[in-house]
Design a protein around this motif. Structure first.
Motif, PDB file in Angstrom:
ATOM      1  N   ALA A  66       0.864  -1.180   0.000  1.00  0.00           N
ATOM      2  CA  ALA A  66       0.000   0.000   0.000  1.00  0.00           C
ATOM      3  C   ALA A  66       0.900   1.231   0.000  1.00  0.00           C
ATOM      4  CB  ALA A  66      -0.913  -0.009   1.220  1.00  0.00           C
ATOM      5  N   SER A  67       0.306   2.410  -0.235  1.00  0.00           N
ATOM      6  CA  SER A  67       1.099   3.637  -0.229  1.00  0.00           C
ATOM      7  C   SER A  67       1.784   3.810   1.120  1.00  0.00           C
ATOM      8  CB  SER A  67       0.204   4.840  -0.517  1.00  0.00           C
ATOM      9  OG  SER A  67      -0.244   4.814  -1.854  1.00  0.00           O
ATOM     10  N   THR A  68       3.084   4.000   1.082  1.00  0.00           N
ATOM     11  CA  THR A  68       3.890   4.005   2.304  1.00  0.00           C
ATOM     12  C   THR A  68       4.988   5.050   2.194  1.00  0.00           C
ATOM     13  OG1 THR A  68       3.537   1.616   2.472  1.00  0.00           O
ATOM     14  CG2 THR A  68       5.277   2.554   3.837  1.00  0.00           C
ATOM     15  N   GLN A  69       5.268   5.733   3.290  1.00  0.00           N
ATOM     16  CA  GLN A  69       6.438   6.605   3.350  1.00  0.00           C
ATOM     17  C   GLN A  69       7.642   5.753   3.729  1.00  0.00           C
ATOM     18  OE1 GLN A  69       5.336   9.811   6.115  1.00  0.00           O
ATOM     19  NE2 GLN A  69       5.730  11.245   4.480  1.00  0.00           N
ATOM     20  N   PHE A  70       8.667   5.798   2.909  1.00  0.00           N
ATOM     21  CA  PHE A  70       9.851   4.989   3.183  1.00  0.00           C
ATOM     22  C   PHE A  70      11.092   5.675   2.642  1.00  0.00           C
ATOM     23  CE2 PHE A  70       8.317   3.554  -0.961  1.00  0.00           C
ATOM     24  CZ  PHE A  70       9.474   3.623  -1.733  1.00  0.00           C
ATOM     25  N   ALA A  71      12.210   5.151   3.051  1.00  0.00           N
ATOM     26  CA  ALA A  71      13.498   5.592   2.501  1.00  0.00           C
ATOM     27  C   ALA A  71      14.377   4.362   2.352  1.00  0.00           C
ATOM     28  CB  ALA A  71      14.156   6.614   3.421  1.00  0.00           C
ATOM     29  N   LEU A  72      15.406   4.514   1.572  1.00  0.00           N
ATOM     30  CA  LEU A  72      16.416   3.469   1.428  1.00  0.00           C
ATOM     31  C   LEU A  72      17.679   3.935   2.137  1.00  0.00           C
ATOM     32  CD1 LEU A  72      15.786   2.721  -2.320  1.00  0.00           C
ATOM     33  CD2 LEU A  72      15.428   1.090  -0.479  1.00  0.00           C
ATOM     34  N   ASN A  73      18.236   3.050   2.948  1.00  0.00           N
ATOM     35  CA  ASN A  73      19.479   3.352   3.660  1.00  0.00           C
ATOM     36  C   ASN A  73      20.622   2.629   2.965  1.00  0.00           C
ATOM     37  OD1 ASN A  73      21.365   4.109   5.633  1.00  0.00           O
ATOM     38  ND2 ASN A  73      20.977   2.244   6.810  1.00  0.00           N
ATOM     39  N   PRO A  74      21.463   3.357   2.213  1.00  0.00           N
ATOM     40  CA  PRO A  74      22.581   2.703   1.516  1.00  0.00           C
ATOM     41  C   PRO A  74      23.705   2.349   2.498  1.00  0.00           C
ATOM     42  CG  PRO A  74      22.003   4.840   0.533  1.00  0.00           C
ATOM     43  CD  PRO A  74      21.399   4.785   1.892  1.00  0.00           C
ATOM     44  N   ILE A  75      24.127   1.101   2.456  1.00  0.00           N
ATOM     45  CA  ILE A  75      25.203   0.619   3.321  1.00  0.00           C
ATOM     46  C   ILE A  75      26.380   0.186   2.451  1.00  0.00           C
ATOM     47  CG2 ILE A  75      25.856  -1.120   5.037  1.00  0.00           C
ATOM     48  CD1 ILE A  75      22.819  -1.334   5.674  1.00  0.00           C
ATOM     49  N   ASP A  76      27.540   0.754   2.697  1.00  0.00           N
ATOM     50  CA  ASP A  76      28.743   0.390   1.943  1.00  0.00           C
ATOM     51  C   ASP A  76      29.364  -0.846   2.585  1.00  0.00           C
ATOM     52  OD1 ASP A  76      31.036   0.190   0.466  1.00  0.00           O
ATOM     53  OD2 ASP A  76      31.780   2.206   0.899  1.00  0.00           O
ATOM     54  N   ASP A 123      49.976  -8.301 -10.303  1.00  0.00           N
ATOM     55  CA  ASP A 123      49.086  -9.462 -10.438  1.00  0.00           C
ATOM     56  C   ASP A 123      47.668  -8.973 -10.695  1.00  0.00           C
ATOM     57  OD1 ASP A 123      51.062 -11.507  -9.834  1.00  0.00           O
ATOM     58  OD2 ASP A 123      50.985 -10.761  -7.769  1.00  0.00           O
ATOM     59  N   GLU A 124      46.787  -9.887 -11.088  1.00  0.00           N
ATOM     60  CA  GLU A 124      45.391  -9.516 -11.292  1.00  0.00           C
ATOM     61  C   GLU A 124      44.776  -9.043  -9.976  1.00  0.00           C
ATOM     62  OE1 GLU A 124      42.949 -12.435 -13.174  1.00  0.00           O
ATOM     63  OE2 GLU A 124      43.790 -12.063 -15.153  1.00  0.00           O
ATOM     64  N   VAL A 125      43.987  -7.988 -10.067  1.00  0.00           N
ATOM     65  CA  VAL A 125      43.301  -7.431  -8.896  1.00  0.00           C
ATOM     66  C   VAL A 125      41.805  -7.412  -9.185  1.00  0.00           C
ATOM     67  CG1 VAL A 125      43.044  -5.422  -7.400  1.00  0.00           C
ATOM     68  CG2 VAL A 125      45.301  -5.994  -8.332  1.00  0.00           C
ATOM     69  N   ASP A 126      41.028  -7.987  -8.309  1.00  0.00           N
ATOM     70  CA  ASP A 126      39.573  -8.024  -8.489  1.00  0.00           C
ATOM     71  C   ASP A 126      38.927  -6.753  -7.943  1.00  0.00           C
ATOM     72  OD1 ASP A 126      39.587 -10.572  -9.624  1.00  0.00           O
ATOM     73  OD2 ASP A 126      39.519 -11.545  -7.652  1.00  0.00           O
ATOM     74  N   MET A 127      38.015  -6.187  -8.755  1.00  0.00           N
ATOM     75  CA  MET A 127      37.175  -5.103  -8.250  1.00  0.00           C
ATOM     76  C   MET A 127      36.130  -5.733  -7.338  1.00  0.00           C
ATOM     77  SD  MET A 127      36.613  -3.038 -11.817  1.00  0.00           S
ATOM     78  CE  MET A 127      37.891  -3.199 -13.081  1.00  0.00           C
ATOM     79  N   ASP A 128      35.925  -5.123  -6.168  1.00  0.00           N
ATOM     80  CA  ASP A 128      35.114  -5.775  -5.145  1.00  0.00           C
ATOM     81  C   ASP A 128      34.147  -4.791  -4.486  1.00  0.00           C
ATOM     82  OD1 ASP A 128      34.301  -7.890  -3.514  1.00  0.00           O
ATOM     83  OD2 ASP A 128      35.719  -7.349  -1.944  1.00  0.00           O
ATOM     84  N   GLY A 129      33.472  -3.976  -5.298  1.00  0.00           N
ATOM     85  CA  GLY A 129      32.482  -3.051  -4.764  1.00  0.00           C
ATOM     86  C   GLY A 129      31.206  -3.782  -4.356  1.00  0.00           C
ATOM     87  N   SER A 130      30.607  -3.370  -3.266  1.00  0.00           N
ATOM     88  CA  SER A 130      29.380  -3.993  -2.796  1.00  0.00           C
ATOM     89  C   SER A 130      28.632  -3.029  -1.900  1.00  0.00           C
ATOM     90  CB  SER A 130      29.680  -5.292  -2.033  1.00  0.00           C
ATOM     91  OG  SER A 130      28.508  -5.843  -1.475  1.00  0.00           O
ATOM     92  N   ALA A 131      27.323  -2.864  -2.156  1.00  0.00           N
ATOM     93  CA  ALA A 131      26.490  -1.994  -1.335  1.00  0.00           C
ATOM     94  C   ALA A 131      25.124  -2.642  -1.133  1.00  0.00           C
ATOM     95  CB  ALA A 131      26.334  -0.619  -1.977  1.00  0.00           C
ATOM     96  N   THR A 132      24.505  -2.361  -0.024  1.00  0.00           N
ATOM     97  CA  THR A 132      23.175  -2.874   0.301  1.00  0.00           C
ATOM     98  C   THR A 132      22.238  -1.683   0.497  1.00  0.00           C
ATOM     99  OG1 THR A 132      24.056  -4.836   1.406  1.00  0.00           O
ATOM    100  CG2 THR A 132      21.807  -4.193   1.963  1.00  0.00           C
ATOM    101  N   PHE A 133      21.044  -1.768  -0.112  1.00  0.00           N
ATOM    102  CA  PHE A 133      20.039  -0.727   0.064  1.00  0.00           C
ATOM    103  C   PHE A 133      18.934  -1.291   0.963  1.00  0.00           C
ATOM    104  CE2 PHE A 133      21.485   2.634  -2.716  1.00  0.00           C
ATOM    105  CZ  PHE A 133      22.414   1.979  -3.507  1.00  0.00           C
ATOM    106  N   GLU A 134      18.910  -0.802   2.182  1.00  0.00           N
ATOM    107  CA  GLU A 134      18.043  -1.325   3.229  1.00  0.00           C
ATOM    108  C   GLU A 134      16.775  -0.471   3.366  1.00  0.00           C
ATOM    109  OE1 GLU A 134      19.296  -2.661   7.599  1.00  0.00           O
ATOM    110  OE2 GLU A 134      19.236  -0.471   7.379  1.00  0.00           O
ATOM    111  N   MET A 135      15.615  -1.133   3.439  1.00  0.00           N
ATOM    112  CA  MET A 135      14.355  -0.423   3.612  1.00  0.00           C
ATOM    113  C   MET A 135      14.263   0.189   5.005  1.00  0.00           C
ATOM    114  SD  MET A 135      12.597  -0.513   0.812  1.00  0.00           S
ATOM    115  CE  MET A 135      11.190   0.275   1.592  1.00  0.00           C
ATOM    116  N   LYS A 136      13.776   1.424   5.045  1.00  0.00           N
ATOM    117  CA  LYS A 136      13.530   2.103   6.318  1.00  0.00           C
ATOM    118  C   LYS A 136      12.160   2.758   6.228  1.00  0.00           C
ATOM    119  CE  LYS A 136      15.517   5.596   9.443  1.00  0.00           C
ATOM    120  NZ  LYS A 136      15.727   4.708  10.603  1.00  0.00           N
ATOM    121  N   TYR A 137      11.226   2.362   7.069  1.00  0.00           N
ATOM    122  CA  TYR A 137       9.869   2.904   7.040  1.00  0.00           C
ATOM    123  C   TYR A 137       9.822   4.165   7.895  1.00  0.00           C
ATOM    124  CZ  TYR A 137       8.882  -1.615   4.966  1.00  0.00           C
ATOM    125  OH  TYR A 137       8.902  -2.705   4.141  1.00  0.00           O
ATOM    126  N   LEU A 138       9.164   5.184   7.367  1.00  0.00           N
ATOM    127  CA  LEU A 138       9.171   6.507   8.012  1.00  0.00           C
ATOM    128  C   LEU A 138       7.841   6.769   8.730  1.00  0.00           C
ATOM    129  CD1 LEU A 138      10.797   8.514   5.073  1.00  0.00           C
ATOM    130  CD2 LEU A 138      11.938   7.465   7.056  1.00  0.00           C
TER     131      LEU A 138
END
Length: 206
Positions: A80-90, A191-206
């Motif tokens: 349903a219609s909800t106020q929310f935000a996304l919390n980006p986590i590195d 030597d070979e180096v792997d790119m290892d970026g990762s982020a999580t977008f967590e729901m936050k209800y307002l």
């Protein structure tokens, strides 16, 4: 006489102890709200950005090297219609070669490989144009934004008002993910180096 004085002294000591205990107490208050609404976020392509293999000789020795722009679409579907935000986590916090952006991991020599910049475009709230907004103070104040960074809440306001989040049932938002490699002169690339970026977008209800 001595016995009486002793009893009076004890009474005063007990009274003093009672005041001390009262002044050293504090209350714990637990609040919160259970919401019947639930929202599910997702990213196109499973949230994967693959930069492929890059030759070390193609990297700029003295400046950041941009590896192109990769589009992803974020969708949030709510019951349903909800106020929310996304919390980006590195998930690679502390590894960004330029502070403020998402980290890309470390080389084997413990050097910061680069960083990831995520631009935000074309927000649609229930099919209508909306403004991408962000808050650096846990939702107390909001302003329009063109990017998302770790620890800064991301939401949407109306197209004409970016001062507060609006209630949304279905949100779409375009991400433009840009990967940058730090100046090659600062990196050990034998030597070979792997790119290892990762982020999580967590729901936050307002």
């Amino acid at each position: 006489m001595n016995k009486t004085l002793t009893l009076l002294s004890s009474a005063f000591l007990l009274a003093g102890a009672s005041c001390a205990f009262a002044a050293s107490s504090t209350d714990l208050t637990v609040t919160g709200t259970i919401t019947p609404a639930a929202c599910t976020p997702s990213l196109s392509n499973g949230g994967l950005v693959d930069n492929g293999k890059i030759s070390a000789k193609d990297l700029n020795p003295t400046q950041n090297t941009e590896l192109g722009k990769h589009p992803l679409q974020l969708t949030v579907a709510c019951d349903a219609s909800t106020q929310f935000a996304l919390n980006p986590i590195d998930n690679r916090a502390g590894t960004a070669s330029t502070s403020g952006w998402f980290g890309l991991g470390l080389t084997d020599a413990n050097e910061k490989l680069g960083f990831v910049y995520v631009a935000v475009r074309n927000a649609l709230a229930d099919g209508q144009p909306a403004s991408a907004i962000s808050s650096e103070d846990e939702g107390l104040t909001w302003e329009s934004t063109g990017w998302t960074i770790a620890g800064v809440l991301l939401s949407v306001g109306s197209a004409s008002d970016s001062s507060a989040p609006i209630a949304v049932k279905d949100l779409t938002m375009d991400f433009e993910v840009q990967t940058f490699i730090a100046p090659a002169n600062n990196l050990t690339l034998t030597d070979e180096v792997d790119m290892d970026g990762s982020a999580t977008f967590e729901m936050k209800y307002l």
